[in-house]
Design an enzyme around this catalytic site. Structure first.
Site, PDB file in Angstrom:
ATOM      1  N   THR A  95      18.427  37.085   3.414  1.00 34.20           N
ATOM      2  CA  THR A  95      18.562  38.359   2.681  1.00 34.20           C
ATOM      3  C   THR A  95      17.818  38.326   1.342  1.00 34.20           C
ATOM      4  O   THR A  95      17.603  39.380   0.742  1.00 34.20           O
ATOM      5  CB  THR A  95      20.040  38.638   2.376  1.00 34.20           C
ATOM      6  OG1 THR A  95      20.516  37.602   1.494  1.00 34.20           O
ATOM      7  CG2 THR A  95      20.890  38.630   3.641  1.00 34.20           C
TER       8      THR A  95
ATOM      9  N   ARG B 154      18.491  31.413  -3.545  1.00 30.62           N
ATOM     10  CA  ARG B 154      18.183  32.619  -2.766  1.00 30.62           C
ATOM     11  C   ARG B 154      18.627  32.407  -1.341  1.00 30.62           C
ATOM     12  O   ARG B 154      18.221  31.432  -0.704  1.00 30.62           O
ATOM     13  CB  ARG B 154      16.672  32.879  -2.730  1.00 30.62           C
ATOM     14  CG  ARG B 154      16.060  33.254  -4.013  1.00 30.62           C
ATOM     15  CD  ARG B 154      14.759  34.008  -3.837  1.00 30.62           C
ATOM     16  NE  ARG B 154      13.772  33.383  -2.975  1.00 30.62           N
ATOM     17  CZ  ARG B 154      12.601  33.924  -2.708  1.00 30.62           C
ATOM     18  NH1 ARG B 154      12.277  35.108  -3.228  1.00 30.62           N
ATOM     19  NH2 ARG B 154      11.730  33.318  -1.937  1.00 30.62           N
TER      20      ARG B 154
HETATM   21  C1  PRP Z   1      13.645  30.045  -6.678  1.00 28.33           C
HETATM   22  C2  PRP Z   1      13.214  30.027  -8.130  1.00 28.33           C
HETATM   23  C3  PRP Z   1      13.796  31.287  -8.699  1.00 28.33           C
HETATM   24  C4  PRP Z   1      14.006  32.155  -7.484  1.00 28.33           C
HETATM   25  C5  PRP Z   1      13.130  33.339  -7.632  1.00 28.33           C
HETATM   26  O1  PRP Z   1      14.917  29.512  -6.545  1.00 28.33           O
HETATM   27  O2  PRP Z   1      13.677  28.881  -8.779  1.00 28.33           O
HETATM   28  O3  PRP Z   1      15.006  31.098  -9.389  1.00 28.33           O
HETATM   29  O4  PRP Z   1      13.622  31.397  -6.344  1.00 28.33           O
HETATM   30  O5  PRP Z   1      13.210  34.180  -6.556  1.00 28.33           O
HETATM   31  P1  PRP Z   1      13.739  35.664  -6.696  1.00 28.33           P
HETATM   32  O6  PRP Z   1      13.041  36.261  -7.863  1.00 28.33           O
HETATM   33  O7  PRP Z   1      13.318  36.284  -5.387  1.00 28.33           O
HETATM   34  O8  PRP Z   1      15.220  35.623  -6.868  1.00 28.33           O
HETATM   35  P2  PRP Z   1      15.463  28.973  -5.137  1.00 28.33           P
HETATM   36  O9  PRP Z   1      16.431  29.935  -4.547  1.00 28.33           O
HETATM   37  O10 PRP Z   1      14.302  28.582  -4.250  1.00 28.33           O
HETATM   38  O11 PRP Z   1      16.285  27.724  -5.557  1.00 28.33           O
HETATM   39  P3  PRP Z   1      15.749  26.319  -6.090  1.00 28.33           P
HETATM   40  O12 PRP Z   1      15.045  26.570  -7.415  1.00 28.33           O
HETATM   41  O13 PRP Z   1      16.987  25.513  -6.254  1.00 28.33           O
HETATM   42  O14 PRP Z   1      14.810  25.757  -5.055  1.00 28.33           O
HETATM   43  N1  URA Z   2      10.727  30.978  -5.457  1.00 27.80           N
HETATM   44  C1  URA Z   2       9.721  30.069  -5.526  1.00 27.80           C
HETATM   45  O1  URA Z   2       9.945  28.899  -5.868  1.00 27.80           O
HETATM   46  N2  URA Z   2       8.491  30.480  -5.208  1.00 27.80           N
HETATM   47  C2  URA Z   2       8.199  31.735  -4.833  1.00 27.80           C
HETATM   48  O2  URA Z   2       7.022  32.043  -4.561  1.00 27.80           O
HETATM   49  C3  URA Z   2       9.261  32.656  -4.765  1.00 27.80           C
HETATM   50  C4  URA Z   2      10.512  32.250  -5.092  1.00 27.80           C
END
Ligand code: PRP
Ligand code: URA
Length: 217
Positions: free
Chosen positions: A116, A112
């Protein structure tokens, strides 16, 4: 908007099994160790795998037990692909593969953008026959759902038609967004939490699942 949220929530399978709920509470605790967090993710992954495969079709085959010949049920229908969204989806993968060792894996690398909250793809590798399989997307945190929507977009571009989404926690906003884009993809989750905060985190949630799982914060 309120009406849209209510309708979307009705299409969600909330797994209320006491073992899942108990383990989820342990996982949410901010003092849970990295090691403990990973172990619980693995155990919950296994339990959610049991639920998401509950209606898989069976065929009957003839076998011989040591005592008799019998007609016995065996899994039929499409073979499975587990599609973890990196990194947090990895937490469910081992448990799911323990129950369905013949499944293939499609890795989907998305992060993410912190400003944004848009999903940015950095990796995608799926089995060549992914379109012929039932694909189970693993995204433990359904927050804005930008990541889950992007993952399913990508899988549909590959020709996948039968897709399910397994989460751990879902925000009402994420459910509404996801089902607005992909109404044909059912969701399984252990809980639907209250809301998203101003940074897009699920409240009460459990924090950043990837960081807690790998000890990166
Ligand atoms: C986190 C989690 C989800 C995403 C969800 O990923 O693993 O895939 O956020 O958020 P959303 O529904 O708003 O898209 P992150 O971008 O933190 O990456 P990571 O798992 O590598 O830490
Ligand atoms: N991704 C996470 O890991 N935690 C949250 O609460 C939202 C997005």
């Amino acid at each position: 908007m309120e009406g849209a949220v209510a309708t979307a929530i009705e299409q969600v399978n909330v797994v209320r099994h006491p073992l899942v709920q108990h383990k989820l509470t342990l996982l949410r605790d901010k003092d849970r160790s990295t090691q403990g967090f990973r172990r619980l993710m693995n155990e919950i992954g296994m339990l959610l795998c049991y639920e998401v495969t509950r209606d898989l079709p069976l065929a009957t085959i003839t076998i011989e037990t040591p005592l008799a010949t019998m007609q016995a049920p065996i899994l039929a229908g499409k073979k499975l692909v587990f599609a973890p969204i990196l990194r947090a989806g990895e937490g469910f993968l081992e448990g799911m593969l323990t129950l369905v060792p013949s499944a293939r894996v499609a890795h989907i690398g998305l992060y993410r953008d912190p400003k944004t909250l848009a999903a940015v793809e950095y990796y995608f590798k799926a089995p060549p026959d992914v379109a012929e399989r039932l694909v189970i997307v693993l995204d433990p945190m359904l927050a804005t759902a930008n990541s889950a929507v992007a993952a399913v977009d990508r899988l549909k571009e590959c020709g996948c038609r039968e897709i399910r989404l397994v989460c751990l926690l879902a925000a009402p906003e994420g459910i509404a967004h996801f089902h607005g884009q992909h109404p044909d993809v059912p969701i399984w989750t252990a809980a639907v939490d209250s809301h998203l905060d101003e940074k897009g985190y699920i409240v009460p949630g459990l924090g950043d699942a990837g960081d807690r799982m790998f000890g990166t914060k």
